[in-house]
Design an enzyme around this catalytic site. Structure first.
Site, PDB file in Angstrom:
ATOM      1  N   CYS A   1       0.730  -1.355   0.302  1.00 20.46           N
ATOM      2  CA  CYS A   1       0.092   0.390  -0.309  1.00 20.46           C
ATOM      3  C   CYS A   1       0.612   1.202  -0.134  1.00 20.46           C
ATOM      4  O   CYS A   1      -0.076   2.405  -0.792  1.00 20.46           O
ATOM      5  CB  CYS A   1      -0.930   0.140   1.660  1.00 20.46           C
ATOM      6  SG  CYS A   1      -1.994  -1.240   1.215  1.00 20.46           S
TER       7      CYS A   1
ATOM      8  N   HIS B   1      -3.632   7.494   1.318  1.00 25.21           N
ATOM      9  CA  HIS B   1      -4.159   5.853   0.739  1.00 25.21           C
ATOM     10  C   HIS B   1      -5.309   4.744   0.691  1.00 25.21           C
ATOM     11  O   HIS B   1      -5.949   5.450   1.949  1.00 25.21           O
ATOM     12  CB  HIS B   1      -3.022   5.144   1.253  1.00 25.21           C
ATOM     13  CG  HIS B   1      -3.501   3.699   1.146  1.00 25.21           C
ATOM     14  ND1 HIS B   1      -3.491   2.999  -0.387  1.00 25.21           N
ATOM     15  CD2 HIS B   1      -3.652   2.408   1.900  1.00 25.21           C
ATOM     16  CE1 HIS B   1      -4.360   1.575  -0.548  1.00 25.21           C
ATOM     17  NE2 HIS B   1      -4.222   1.283   0.802  1.00 25.21           N
TER      18      HIS B   1
ATOM     19  N   ASN C   1      -9.889  -0.996  -1.249  1.00 24.26           N
ATOM     20  CA  ASN C   1      -8.745  -0.338  -1.704  1.00 24.26           C
ATOM     21  C   ASN C   1      -7.803  -0.964  -3.036  1.00 24.26           C
ATOM     22  O   ASN C   1      -7.640  -2.079  -3.054  1.00 24.26           O
ATOM     23  CB  ASN C   1      -8.205  -1.559   0.066  1.00 24.26           C
ATOM     24  CG  ASN C   1      -6.173  -0.577   0.009  1.00 24.26           C
ATOM     25  OD1 ASN C   1      -5.640  -1.015  -1.000  1.00 24.26           O
ATOM     26  ND2 ASN C   1      -6.766  -1.500   1.280  1.00 24.26           N
TER      27      ASN C   1
HETATM   28  N1  COA Z   1     -19.351  -9.136   5.992  1.00 24.27           N
HETATM   29  C1  COA Z   1     -20.002  -9.494   7.198  1.00 24.27           C
HETATM   30  N2  COA Z   1     -19.414 -10.050   8.261  1.00 24.27           N
HETATM   31  C2  COA Z   1     -17.697 -10.102   8.491  1.00 24.27           C
HETATM   32  C3  COA Z   1     -17.501  -9.776   7.054  1.00 24.27           C
HETATM   33  C4  COA Z   1     -18.087  -9.435   5.652  1.00 24.27           C
HETATM   34  N3  COA Z   1     -16.823  -9.732   4.874  1.00 24.27           N
HETATM   35  N4  COA Z   1     -15.593  -9.679   7.565  1.00 24.27           N
HETATM   36  C5  COA Z   1     -15.471 -10.266   8.727  1.00 24.27           C
HETATM   37  N5  COA Z   1     -16.843 -10.806   9.404  1.00 24.27           N
HETATM   38  C6  COA Z   1     -17.300 -11.000  10.737  1.00 24.27           C
HETATM   39  C7  COA Z   1     -16.261 -11.410  11.491  1.00 24.27           C
HETATM   40  O1  COA Z   1     -16.510 -12.885  10.875  1.00 24.27           O
HETATM   41  C8  COA Z   1     -16.562 -10.856  12.687  1.00 24.27           C
HETATM   42  O2  COA Z   1     -17.140 -11.744  13.605  1.00 24.27           O
HETATM   43  P1  COA Z   1     -18.076 -12.311  14.904  1.00 24.27           P
HETATM   44  O3  COA Z   1     -17.527 -11.109  15.142  1.00 24.27           O
HETATM   45  O4  COA Z   1     -18.611 -12.944  14.668  1.00 24.27           O
HETATM   46  O5  COA Z   1     -16.937 -13.494  14.682  1.00 24.27           O
HETATM   47  C9  COA Z   1     -17.414  -9.462  12.857  1.00 24.27           C
HETATM   48  O6  COA Z   1     -17.551  -9.557  11.785  1.00 24.27           O
HETATM   49  C10 COA Z   1     -16.544  -8.391  12.997  1.00 24.27           C
HETATM   50  O7  COA Z   1     -14.634  -8.693  12.121  1.00 24.27           O
HETATM   51  P2  COA Z   1     -13.973  -8.341  12.664  1.00 24.27           P
HETATM   52  O8  COA Z   1     -12.408  -8.710  11.608  1.00 24.27           O
HETATM   53  O9  COA Z   1     -13.062  -8.053  14.433  1.00 24.27           O
HETATM   54  O10 COA Z   1     -13.792  -6.904  12.036  1.00 24.27           O
HETATM   55  P3  COA Z   1     -13.541  -5.396  12.283  1.00 24.27           P
HETATM   56  O11 COA Z   1     -13.882  -4.264  12.971  1.00 24.27           O
HETATM   57  O12 COA Z   1     -12.302  -5.753  12.470  1.00 24.27           O
HETATM   58  O13 COA Z   1     -13.363  -4.782  10.493  1.00 24.27           O
HETATM   59  C11 COA Z   1     -12.179  -4.495   8.747  1.00 24.27           C
HETATM   60  C12 COA Z   1     -12.816  -5.153   9.973  1.00 24.27           C
HETATM   61  C13 COA Z   1     -11.237  -4.998   7.858  1.00 24.27           C
HETATM   62  C14 COA Z   1     -12.682  -3.582   8.083  1.00 24.27           C
HETATM   63  C15 COA Z   1     -10.985  -3.574   9.996  1.00 24.27           C
HETATM   64  O14 COA Z   1     -10.280  -4.184  10.692  1.00 24.27           O
HETATM   65  C16 COA Z   1     -10.105  -2.611   9.427  1.00 24.27           C
HETATM   66  O15 COA Z   1     -10.443  -2.577   8.344  1.00 24.27           O
HETATM   67  N6  COA Z   1      -9.130  -2.629   8.704  1.00 24.27           N
HETATM   68  C17 COA Z   1      -7.756  -1.979   8.465  1.00 24.27           C
HETATM   69  C18 COA Z   1      -7.708  -2.624   6.821  1.00 24.27           C
HETATM   70  C19 COA Z   1      -6.857  -2.256   6.378  1.00 24.27           C
HETATM   71  O16 COA Z   1      -6.586  -1.062   6.432  1.00 24.27           O
HETATM   72  N7  COA Z   1      -5.663  -2.380   5.202  1.00 24.27           N
HETATM   73  C20 COA Z   1      -5.707  -2.165   4.642  1.00 24.27           C
HETATM   74  C21 COA Z   1      -3.730  -1.719   5.043  1.00 24.27           C
HETATM   75  S1  COA Z   1      -3.006  -0.803   3.823  1.00 24.27           S
END
Ligand code: COA
Length: 335
Positions: A115, A262, A292
């Site tokens: 990224c 980004h 992304n």
């Molecule tokens: N659709 C529905 N539910 C989903 C899902 C999807 N696509 N992906 C995950 N879930 C569920 C999980 O299984 C989890 O369920 P549970 O509570 O029953 O176990 C719940 O949603 C929460 O998951 P979690 O991973 O804790 O969510 P989050 O609030 O951390 O959000 C991201 C996930 C990825 C959106 C977030 O962590 C994020 O944006 N992180 C940074 C990512 C980033 O910037 N990446 C690139 C860097 S360059």
């Protein structure tokens, strides 16, 4: 010492739109979850029947950038290509662009900083131009994520976030002082390498092993992301590296005309916006449309912002990224 300046911008995204609801055909997910957590409404994924690939999308974006710079392919004397999703394991995308564009045998360098790839690429180009080695450098960020994502509920936390596309800029020598790239700042912290990674196939986990193990639960060849861990580090590093860039140029956040972060997650961008006290018109986001796109995200956004006349001569434009590695960086531009 010369100055370097962005003289042309361009982008290309595949036509094939995948909405959040479209993803339901492969996985248990929903529009509300995706929009609430990431801000993403839809992304582009290459139609496998089309000619598009990482390098071909890069070429399409590059053609626009070169034309807008008022140059031809023969004026370019170096190529820098940033991607984490090259067409082939080797060689990288830079040489393919040289070939597809029918360029002379100029140098082509690939950057693998995920990224932050475009930020690193701009920094490298800036040094080459400032020292007088090259006059016009083509810098491309391009990604074909859809070719390597796991389309199932198991992979949904990663798969829903990423999209395909390419952006490009031409960076040229400029004799005007205090215009162009004012500074670049780059960082890394490799101890977190595995928190956002794709482990195999690689020389550390080659195809033979994957086939021999034949483990249905093996996900090592899909991207892995520790989402909350990445999120927490991203907001800290984005803030630090933007501040570092501003301070190096005796600027404050009030001097920013446009911040292009980004496009990792709309929530991260909103956090940064609030932290620096920027109004909505001073932060450019398009993750809603494209997801992304990793190394392509900043040059696509830069090109769209320029097309929408949100960037004017003399503006202070700040680019910043954070991602796998971890790596992060910023570029401060006086346009
Ligand atoms: N659709 C529905 N539910 C989903 C899902 C999807 N696509 N992906 C995950 N879930 C569920 C999980 O299984 C989890 O369920 P549970 O509570 O029953 O176990 C719940 O949603 C929460 O998951 P979690 O991973 O804790 O969510 P989050 O609030 O951390 O959000 C991201 C996930 C990825 C959106 C977030 O962590 C994020 O944006 N992180 C940074 C990512 C980033 O910037 N990446 C690139 C860097 S360059």
């Amino acid at each position: 010492m010369y100055n370097s300046k962005i003289t042309g911008v361009g982008h290309y995204v595949p036509e094939n739109i995948i909405t959040n609801n479209d993803l339901k055909q492969w996985m248990d997910t929903n529009d509300e979850w995706i929009q609430e957590r990431t801000g993403i409404k839809e992304r582009r994924w290459i139609d496998p029947q089309s000619e598009d690939s990482t390098s071909i999308m890069g070429v399409k974006a590059a053609k626009i950038a070169i034309e807008r710079a008022g140059l031809t392919k023969d004026d370019i004397d170096f190529i820098i290509f940033a991607t984490l999703s090259p067409d082939m394991y080797f060689p990288g995308g830079g040489v393919r662009v040289q070939d597809y564009l029918g360029m002379p045998t100029i140098g082509a360098l690939d950057i693998r900083n995920q990224c932050s790839g475009f930020i690193y690429a701009v920094s490298v180009a800036d040094q080459f131009i400032k020292t007088g080695m090259y006059k016009n450098i083509l810098v491309i960020g391009s990604e074909n994520h859809s070719g390597g994502l796991e389309r199932s509920t198991r992979g949904r936390n990663v798969t829903v976030i990423f999209g395909d596309g390419a952006g490009a800029v031409v960076m040229s020598r400029s004799s005007k002082k205090d215009i162009g790239i004012l500074s670049t700042h780059l960082h890394s912290e490799g101890k977190h390498a595995k928190e956002l990674s794709l482990i195999g196939p690689s020389t550390g986990r080659w195809v033979d092993t994957i086939i021999k193990e034949n483990d249905p639960n093996d996900v090592s060849y899909y991207p892995y992301m520790n989402g909350q861990f990445v999120f927490k580090h991203a907001i800290v590093r984005f803030s630090e590296v933007i501040t570092e860039g501003l301070q190096a140029n005796n600027l404050t956040s009030e001097d920013i005309d446009l911040l292009i972060p980004h496009q990792a997650n709309l929530r991260i961008a909103q956090f940064i916006q609030k932290k620096f006290g920027l109004s909505d018109d001073k932060v450019f986001n398009n993750i809603m449309k494209y997801g992304n796109t990793t190394a392509a995200s900043i040059p696509i956004a830069l090109s769209e912002a320029w097309e929408q006349r949100k960037i004017n001569d003399g503006d202070i434009v700040v680019l910043a990224a954070f991602g796998s590695g971890f790596t992060w960086g910023s570029v401060i531009i006086k346009w």
